[in-house]
Design an enzyme around this catalytic site. Structure first.
Site, short mmCIF file in Angstrom:
data_model
loop_
_atom_site.label_atom_id
_atom_site.label_comp_id
_atom_site.label_asym_id
_atom_site.label_seq_id
_atom_site.Cartn_x
_atom_site.Cartn_y
_atom_site.Cartn_z
N GLU A 1 -62.89 6.06 145.47
CA GLU A 1 -63.27 7.24 146.27
C GLU A 1 -62.42 8.41 145.80
O GLU A 1 -61.19 8.35 145.86
CB GLU A 1 -63.06 7.02 147.77
CG GLU A 1 -64.09 6.10 148.42
CD GLU A 1 -63.98 6.08 149.95
OE1 GLU A 1 -63.62 7.15 150.53
OE2 GLU A 1 -64.24 5.03 150.54
N GLU B 1 -60.19 0.71 153.05
CA GLU B 1 -59.14 1.52 153.70
C GLU B 1 -58.51 0.84 154.92
O GLU B 1 -58.28 1.47 155.95
CB GLU B 1 -59.72 2.89 154.09
CG GLU B 1 -60.05 3.75 152.90
CD GLU B 1 -60.51 5.16 153.25
OE1 GLU B 1 -60.64 5.47 154.46
OE2 GLU B 1 -60.72 5.96 152.33
#
Length: 508
Positions: A293, A174
Site C-alpha cells: 500500500e 495492518e
C-alpha cells in the site's frame, strides 16, 4: 536562470532486474472502489459481466501487473463465503471498517474474472482480524483446489471449474493498528501468522506469503513489530509488508515533495530488521519486501461537496451502499510525488519485490468514474503508466550530483533519478523528478556506457499551477507534454526540468 545537475550512468552498476510486480495496484471494498468503480451493470460500457469497459481499458493503459484484493481494512471483517454462489442468495452485511452496507455482488469469483479481463494477477488477502487458520485454508482450497474436494467442487458448481492458481497471499492487513478489527500485538500476530502460513504451505507448497509489517514509519512499534513478527514467522513467509501514505501538511510543499526520503528510510529499516532476524536465526534465505500500500492520501480532510451527503448519512447512523468516500482529486504536485515514489521503488528493486498503488478506482485512485458517466485519468495516472511502460531490463544506480534543501525528512536533493537498461532491445529509460520550487534545473546525463545514440521520447508532467487537477468538468486539464529541450550529443543527454515536475526519457 537555471541551476545545473549532473548524472552519470554506469552500465555495470546493476541494482536488480526490473520487477514487473512493482507496478501493482489495490482494490478494496470501500467507498466506490468496486461498485460504480469496477462494476456498474447499467453503464453504457458495461461488459456482459457488468464490469465497466471504460475502466478496464484505463487499467490496461495504466499497466497494472497485480491487484491486491479485497483489502485493506475491509478484509479484517470479511467472510469470503458471502461473495460466492447465486447473487440473489448472498447476504447483505454491515461493513464496519468503512461504515457501509456490503451487498456482496462482487466476490472472489467475479474479481478473478475481472482480473483476467484486465490482464492482471490477483494477490489475495485473508482475514486474520476476526477469523483465522481454518478460514484461510478454506479460501485457499476454494480458489486453488483441483476438483474432487468439497470446496473446489463448490467453485466448479459456481461456474469456475479451473483453479485460479493464486500464488501470492497477504496474511491479514495492518494488524499493528488499533483501528483494525482484531488488532493484535506483534507477539500475538507473529504467532498467528506463523501458524497460518505453516498450514497454507502444507496445503499448497510454493506459495508466496506476506506477513504484515508496519502501517507507517510513525507507528510507535515500527521496527520492533517487524523483529518480533519475523522471529516467529521467518521460516514460513516470503515477504514482510510496508504501507505508507503521504500528503502536504500545513502548506509545506517542499517536505511533501521529499516524501520519498521517508519511503527510502522505511525500506532500508525494514530490510535491516529482517536481516537482523536472518542473522539471529542463522538462516540463508532473505526476506523480500512487499510495499503493498502506497500513495498520496489526504487523511483527515473534510468531505468534498460530492462526498458530503454520504458523509452526513454515515454520521446520522445510516449504512449506505458504496458511499462516496476518500475521493481525493490529485494535483500536479501529488503526481510529482507519486513519480518520485516510483523512482524510489525502482531504485530499491533489490529488496522491494512487489508493490501496490492504493487504490485503483475512485478511492484515492489514479482512475475516477461518474456513475452512468465518464471515466478519466487523474494526474497520478501519468507517471505510473509511463514508468510501467518504459521500465525494462535491469535497474541501474545513477550517480546524481546536485544541491539539496532542508525538509522535515532531512536534506532533499533537488533532483532525483532512476535508470533502467534493457540490453536485449538496446534501450534505456531515465526517470527524473525536480523538487525545486523556485525554477527549472538543467540536467546533463552521461549515458555513454550504455552505447545509445538517440532520444526516442521525452515527456514531462508539469503545470505552472502546481495544484492544477483533472476533474469531471475538466478531465484533460493536466497531462504529459513533449519536452523539446532534450538533446543527445556524444553520449550525454541534456534536458531542462521545469520547477516541480516529473520527466521520463526513452533512449535508444
Amino acid at each position: 536562470m537555471t541551476s545545473s545537475v549532473s548524472i552519470t550512468v554506469d552500465r555495470a552498476a546493476v541494482v536488480a532486474p526490473v520487477r514487473r510486480r512493482l507496478f501493482g495496484a489495490f482494490v478494496e471494498h470501500g467507498g466506490r472502489g468496486v461498485y460504480t468503480g469496477l462494476y456498474e451493470p447499467g453503464h453504457p460500457s458495461a461488459t456482459e459481466d457488468g464490469f465497466r469497459g471504460d475502466v478496464l481499458e484505463l487499467v490496461k493503459e495504466l499497466g497494472v501487473t497485480t491487484v491486491r484484493y479485497p483489502g485493506g481494512n475491509f478484509v479484517s471483517g470479511y467472510r469470503w463465503e458471502d461473495g460466492i454462489g447465486p447473487r440473489e442468495r448472498r447476504p447483505r452485511r454491515r461493513e464496519i471498517a468503512w461504515h457501509a452496507t456490503e451487498t456482496n455482488e462482487i466476490g472472489v469469483d467475479e474479481f478473478a474474472r475481472w482480473a483476467r479481463l484486465a490482464g492482471t494477477e490477483v494477490v489475495l488477502a485473508v482475514n486474520l482480524g476476526t477469523r483465522g487458520i481454518q478460514e484461510a485454508l478454506d479460501l485457499l482450497e476454494y480458489v486453488n483446489g483441483e476438483p474432487g474436494t468439497t470446496l473446489a467442487d463448490l467453485r466448479a458448481a459456481n461456474g469456475h471449474p479451473r483453479p485460479y492458481r493464486i500464488r501470492t497471499w497477504c496474511l491479514g492487513n495492518e494488524l499493528d493498528g488499533t483501528w483494525q478489527l482484531g488488532h493484535l500485538t506483534a507477539d500475538d500476530y507473529g504467532k498467528l501468522a506463523a501458524r497460518t502460513a505453516q498450514a497454507m504451505n502444507a496445503a499448497e507448497p510454493g506459495l508466496e506469503l506476506i506477513a504484515c509489517g508496519s502501517s507507517w514509519t510513525g507507528m510507535a512499534t515500527f521496527g520492533e513489530w517487524e523483529r518480533v513478527v519475523l522471529e516467529h514467522a521467518y521460516d514460513q513467509v516470503s515477504h514482510i509488508s510496508c504501507h505508507a501514505y503521504y500528503f502536504e501538511k500545513d502548506g509545506d510543499l517542499g517536505t511533501f515533495l521529499a516524501s520519498s526520503l521517508d519511503m527510502e528510510h522505511f525500506i532500508r529499516t525494514t530490510a535491516a530488521t529482517a536481516d537482523h532476524v536472518k542473522a539471529k536465526l542463522r538462516r540463508t534465505r532473505t526476506i523480500g519486501i512487499s510495499f503493498d500500500e502506497w500513495n498520496v492520501w489526504y487523511q483527515g480532510r473534510p468531505p468534498t461537496e460530492s462526498e458530503a451527503p454520504d458523509a452526513a448519512r454515515i454520521k446520522a447512523g445510516e449504512w449506505p451502499v458504496a458511499p462516496r468516500r476518500l475521493e481525493d482529486v490529485y494535483s500536479v504536485a501529488d503526481a510529482v510525488v507519486v513519480g518520485s515514489l516510483l523512482i524510489t521503488l525502482l531504485r530499491n528493486a533489490d529488496r522491494v519485490e512487489l508493490a501496490n498503488l492504493a487504490q485503483l478506482v475512485n478511492v484515492i485512485a489514479p482512475i475516477m468514474t461518474e456513475p452512468g458517466g465518464p471515466a478519466w485519468r487523474q494526474t497520478t495516472f501519468f507517471p505510473f503508466a509511463l514508468t510501467a511502460r518504459l521500465a525494462a531490463g535491469v535497474v541501474l544506480a545513477p550517480r546524481v550530483r546536485c544541491g539539496a534543501y532542508d525538509s522535515a525528512h532531512g536534506a532533499a536533493p533537488f533532483v532525483d533519478a532512476a535508470v533502467t537498461f534493457d540490453e536485449a532491445t538496446g534501450s534505456a529509460a531515465v526517470f527524473l523528478v525536480n523538487r525545486d520550487l523556485t525554477g527549472p534545473r538543467t540536467v546533463t546525463i552521461d549515458v555513454a556506457s550504455l552505447g545509445l545514440t538517440a532520444i526516442a521520447q521525452a515527456l514531462t508532467l508539469h503545470d505552472d499551477d502546481v495544484y492544477a487537477r483533472n476533474t469531471l468538468t475538466d478531465r484533460t486539464r493536466v497531462g504529459l507534454a513533449e519536452n523539446d529541450s532534450a538533446t543527445f550529443d556524444g553520449g550525454v543527454v541534456t534536458v531542462e526540468l521545469p520547477a516541480v515536475s516529473w520527466t521520463a526519457l526513452a533512449l535508444s
